[in-house]
Enzyme design. Sequence first.
Site, PDB file in Angstrom:
ATOM      1  N   GLU A  87       9.439   1.832  10.681  1.00  0.00           N
ATOM      2  CA  GLU A  87      10.480   2.825  10.368  1.00  0.00           C
ATOM      3  C   GLU A  87       9.797   4.181  10.454  1.00  0.00           C
ATOM      4  O   GLU A  87       8.989   4.521   9.593  1.00  0.00           O
ATOM      5  CB  GLU A  87      11.021   2.617   8.940  1.00  0.00           C
ATOM      6  N   VAL A 110       1.223   7.526  13.184  1.00  0.00           N
ATOM      7  CA  VAL A 110       0.517   6.441  12.494  1.00  0.00           C
ATOM      8  C   VAL A 110       1.157   5.095  12.849  1.00  0.00           C
ATOM      9  O   VAL A 110       0.450   4.087  13.007  1.00  0.00           O
ATOM     10  CB  VAL A 110       0.468   6.681  10.962  1.00  0.00           C
ATOM     11  N   GLY A 111       2.460   5.080  13.033  1.00  0.00           N
ATOM     12  CA  GLY A 111       3.139   3.834  13.437  1.00  0.00           C
ATOM     13  C   GLY A 111       2.546   3.275  14.725  1.00  0.00           C
ATOM     14  O   GLY A 111       2.372   2.054  14.870  1.00  0.00           O
ATOM     15  N   LYS A 156       0.848  -1.194   0.000  1.00  0.00           N
ATOM     16  CA  LYS A 156       0.000   0.000   0.000  1.00  0.00           C
ATOM     17  C   LYS A 156       0.886   1.248   0.000  1.00  0.00           C
ATOM     18  O   LYS A 156       1.458   1.616   1.012  1.00  0.00           O
ATOM     19  CB  LYS A 156      -0.932   0.048   1.225  1.00  0.00           C
ATOM     20  N   CYS A 165      13.760  11.123   6.214  1.00  0.00           N
ATOM     21  CA  CYS A 165      13.559  10.817   7.639  1.00  0.00           C
ATOM     22  C   CYS A 165      14.831  10.959   8.458  1.00  0.00           C
ATOM     23  O   CYS A 165      14.801  11.355   9.613  1.00  0.00           O
ATOM     24  CB  CYS A 165      13.003   9.411   7.781  1.00  0.00           C
ATOM     25  N   GLY A 176       6.605   5.324   7.974  1.00  0.00           N
ATOM     26  CA  GLY A 176       5.771   6.522   7.993  1.00  0.00           C
ATOM     27  C   GLY A 176       5.981   7.276   9.292  1.00  0.00           C
ATOM     28  O   GLY A 176       7.018   7.147   9.947  1.00  0.00           O
ATOM     29  N   SER A 177       4.965   8.045   9.673  1.00  0.00           N
ATOM     30  CA  SER A 177       5.114   8.902  10.852  1.00  0.00           C
ATOM     31  C   SER A 177       4.993   8.086  12.142  1.00  0.00           C
ATOM     32  O   SER A 177       4.384   7.014  12.159  1.00  0.00           O
ATOM     33  CB  SER A 177       4.032   9.978  10.825  1.00  0.00           C
ATOM     34  N   THR A 178       5.532   8.637  13.202  1.00  0.00           N
ATOM     35  CA  THR A 178       5.462   7.964  14.507  1.00  0.00           C
ATOM     36  C   THR A 178       4.003   7.842  14.957  1.00  0.00           C
ATOM     37  O   THR A 178       3.601   6.795  15.488  1.00  0.00           O
ATOM     38  CB  THR A 178       6.307   8.750  15.534  1.00  0.00           C
ATOM     39  N   GLU A 204       9.159  16.695  14.530  1.00  0.00           N
ATOM     40  CA  GLU A 204       9.616  16.476  13.161  1.00  0.00           C
ATOM     41  C   GLU A 204       8.879  17.423  12.207  1.00  0.00           C
ATOM     42  O   GLU A 204       7.645  17.442  12.180  1.00  0.00           O
ATOM     43  CB  GLU A 204       9.347  15.027  12.754  1.00  0.00           C
TER      44      GLU A 204
HETATM   45  P1  NAD Z   1       2.082   8.773   7.355  1.00  0.00           P
HETATM   46  O1  NAD Z   1       2.366   8.076   8.631  1.00  0.00           O
HETATM   47  O2  NAD Z   1       1.066   9.832   7.342  1.00  0.00           O
HETATM   48  O3  NAD Z   1       1.638   7.722   6.229  1.00  0.00           O
HETATM   49  C1  NAD Z   1       2.421   6.599   5.915  1.00  0.00           C
HETATM   50  C2  NAD Z   1       1.527   5.542   5.276  1.00  0.00           C
HETATM   51  O4  NAD Z   1       0.569   5.097   6.226  1.00  0.00           O
HETATM   52  C3  NAD Z   1       0.737   6.014   4.064  1.00  0.00           C
HETATM   53  O5  NAD Z   1       0.733   4.978   3.102  1.00  0.00           O
HETATM   54  C4  NAD Z   1      -0.663   6.226   4.640  1.00  0.00           C
HETATM   55  O6  NAD Z   1      -1.681   6.102   3.689  1.00  0.00           O
HETATM   56  C5  NAD Z   1      -0.742   5.123   5.667  1.00  0.00           C
HETATM   57  N1  NAD Z   1      -1.708   5.340   6.755  1.00  0.00           N
HETATM   58  C6  NAD Z   1      -2.325   6.479   7.115  1.00  0.00           C
HETATM   59  N2  NAD Z   1      -3.111   6.274   8.197  1.00  0.00           N
HETATM   60  C7  NAD Z   1      -2.993   4.965   8.513  1.00  0.00           C
HETATM   61  C8  NAD Z   1      -3.523   4.145   9.541  1.00  0.00           C
HETATM   62  N3  NAD Z   1      -4.346   4.630  10.463  1.00  0.00           N
HETATM   63  N4  NAD Z   1      -3.154   2.843   9.585  1.00  0.00           N
HETATM   64  C9  NAD Z   1      -2.285   2.335   8.687  1.00  0.00           C
HETATM   65  N5  NAD Z   1      -1.744   3.069   7.679  1.00  0.00           N
HETATM   66  C10 NAD Z   1      -2.089   4.369   7.599  1.00  0.00           C
HETATM   67  O7  NAD Z   1       3.505   9.306   6.852  1.00  0.00           O
HETATM   68  P2  NAD Z   1       3.794  10.212   5.585  1.00  0.00           P
HETATM   69  O8  NAD Z   1       3.324  11.585   5.862  1.00  0.00           O
HETATM   70  O9  NAD Z   1       3.334   9.509   4.364  1.00  0.00           O
HETATM   71  O10 NAD Z   1       5.393  10.161   5.542  1.00  0.00           O
HETATM   72  C11 NAD Z   1       6.220  10.975   6.310  1.00  0.00           C
HETATM   73  C12 NAD Z   1       6.711  10.259   7.539  1.00  0.00           C
HETATM   74  O11 NAD Z   1       7.413   9.064   7.177  1.00  0.00           O
HETATM   75  C13 NAD Z   1       7.698  11.064   8.338  1.00  0.00           C
HETATM   76  O12 NAD Z   1       7.378  10.991   9.687  1.00  0.00           O
HETATM   77  C14 NAD Z   1       9.034  10.383   8.070  1.00  0.00           C
HETATM   78  O13 NAD Z   1      10.007  10.547   9.074  1.00  0.00           O
HETATM   79  C15 NAD Z   1       8.608   8.969   7.946  1.00  0.00           C
HETATM   80  N6  NAD Z   1       9.618   8.175   7.250  1.00  0.00           N
HETATM   81  C16 NAD Z   1      10.407   7.331   7.970  1.00  0.00           C
HETATM   82  C17 NAD Z   1      11.411   6.601   7.332  1.00  0.00           C
HETATM   83  C18 NAD Z   1      12.303   5.665   8.088  1.00  0.00           C
HETATM   84  O14 NAD Z   1      12.938   4.830   7.445  1.00  0.00           O
HETATM   85  N7  NAD Z   1      12.414   5.745   9.397  1.00  0.00           N
HETATM   86  C19 NAD Z   1      11.589   6.746   5.956  1.00  0.00           C
HETATM   87  C20 NAD Z   1      10.771   7.625   5.264  1.00  0.00           C
HETATM   88  C21 NAD Z   1       9.776   8.339   5.917  1.00  0.00           C
END
Ligand code: NAD
Length: 497
Positions: free
Chosen positions: A264, A245-246, A188, A299, A241-243, A400
Amino acid sequence: MQPPKLDWAKSWLKSTKQLYIQGAWTPSVSQETFDSINPSNKEKLAALSLAGKADVDLAVKSARTAFENASWRGMNRRERATVLRSIAQLIRSHQAELATLETLDNGKTYQESFYDDLPESADVFDYYAGWIDKIYGGSVPVEKGFINFTQHEALGVCALIVPWNFPLLLACWKIAPALAMGNTLIVKPSPFTSLTMVRVFELIHESKILPAGVLNLVTGDLEAGEALSRHSGIDKISFTGSTAVGKKVAEGAASSNLKRVSLELGGKSPNIIFDDVKDLESVVARSFQAMFSHKGEKCSEPTRFIIHEKIYSEFVSRLIPKAEAIVCGDPFDSKTQQGPQAHEGHYQKILNYIELGKKEGAKLLCGGGRDPYSEKSGGFFIRPTIFGDVKNNMRIAQEEIFGPVLCLIKFQTEEEAIAIANGTPYGLAAGVYSDDAKRAHRVATQLDAGMVFVNHYGCYDFASPFGGVKQSGWGKEMARHSLEEYTKLKSVWVRYS
Ligand code: NAD
């Protein structure tokens, strides 16, 4: 560098992009779609099917069937490696096409897409193809009368959720090791940047190299992401993704079938510069590049420079002209160094943080808002912004921002520098510049981060683990570590007496 394929993209973007389930393209059950927007000019690029819970159910069924029938994990290992190498080759031979889509969708410069994102997206498949016959268990010395050995087995159905900053690359970092280990997958991408993933799925589909159901694609956002996290038919979720949502993903996994989770997440990485550095210009240049490439949407970038007070003024006087010279503009123009931020909500968030920094009393040294090209183009362009005299407890130093906004913090003693560096909830990466080898080592060992860069911020290699600690994540990607994330270890006991 091959020129961009804009005419090809224009024609490819005309059709609605569908989900890919059970080896076929299909609209979502609801028939709903969403648009992907070009961040350079706010124009619609393409419509994509919006996956919801019902589509996730179908994708899980497809991946589960393919896992159970062992069409992939049961395949001869050499053949499996050949498939991975073919995917590498497909990406390589469509480099200009894919780089064009990435730049249209994400806004990074074509040069960044072509030279940074694309080659690695291909090479990671070759790297993990090479691992397929090199990961094996061991023989364990146990009590007499028994033989005990371990073996690595495919985990099952894995869901891979990725963000928009390196859309294709971060997906490939997960797909390659997960496929190498014989799993079946549901990918996804971010709703803001799904196009390159769709195109790679098309190429794989056309080449008929994978059995149906091994790779599934659901495009969409929160509903699909939540459904994946909470689905009891999924064995593993790998999330970047973001902390915030993680944490939801981990909750979803815990409250459903306790599927394995790797995360991550975000960062607020420090970069400490001591006053003993001899070549200050190269330290400034490298640190600047690590911070501001890919429009500050990385990130692990060093968003807090922690500079010894004795060299602070000179450091600043060398740094600011570099930021002021950055040319924002059309990411396909070879003169452009910084493209638009990836989407409107993110653009607004960065601008809000810049205003917050001004209110919090940090000293604005350059930038501080939109780039004039925003007005001209309608896109999301921000001037590289640097705040001086930042205190580590300010929100701009703790949270961040994920854009071209840098905080400069002064320090006096080594202990103070370490405390500032470690003083956020994150622990993704950290840098230290010092020409005193003992000091550099001493400080590196005390930095609470998943990756520490000494005298060269931002080194990456498939052979070296990538990932953070604290609220920057769980688990590691790359090297053998990724393979362990996508396998389960079985201990087998055999009685022989
Ligand atoms: P995000 O957390 O908003 O979204 C990431 C993904 O999660 C997207 O595909 C989104 O559609 C999905 N998502 C949204 N809500 C969800 C839910 N409730 N349950 C499951 N999935 C859901 O992040 P973003 O804005 O797309 O990306 C930026 C973030 O990613 C930053 O915080 C950045 O630091 C982080 N990031 C981390 C790394 C790493 O390796 N540590 C690498 C790249 C980006």
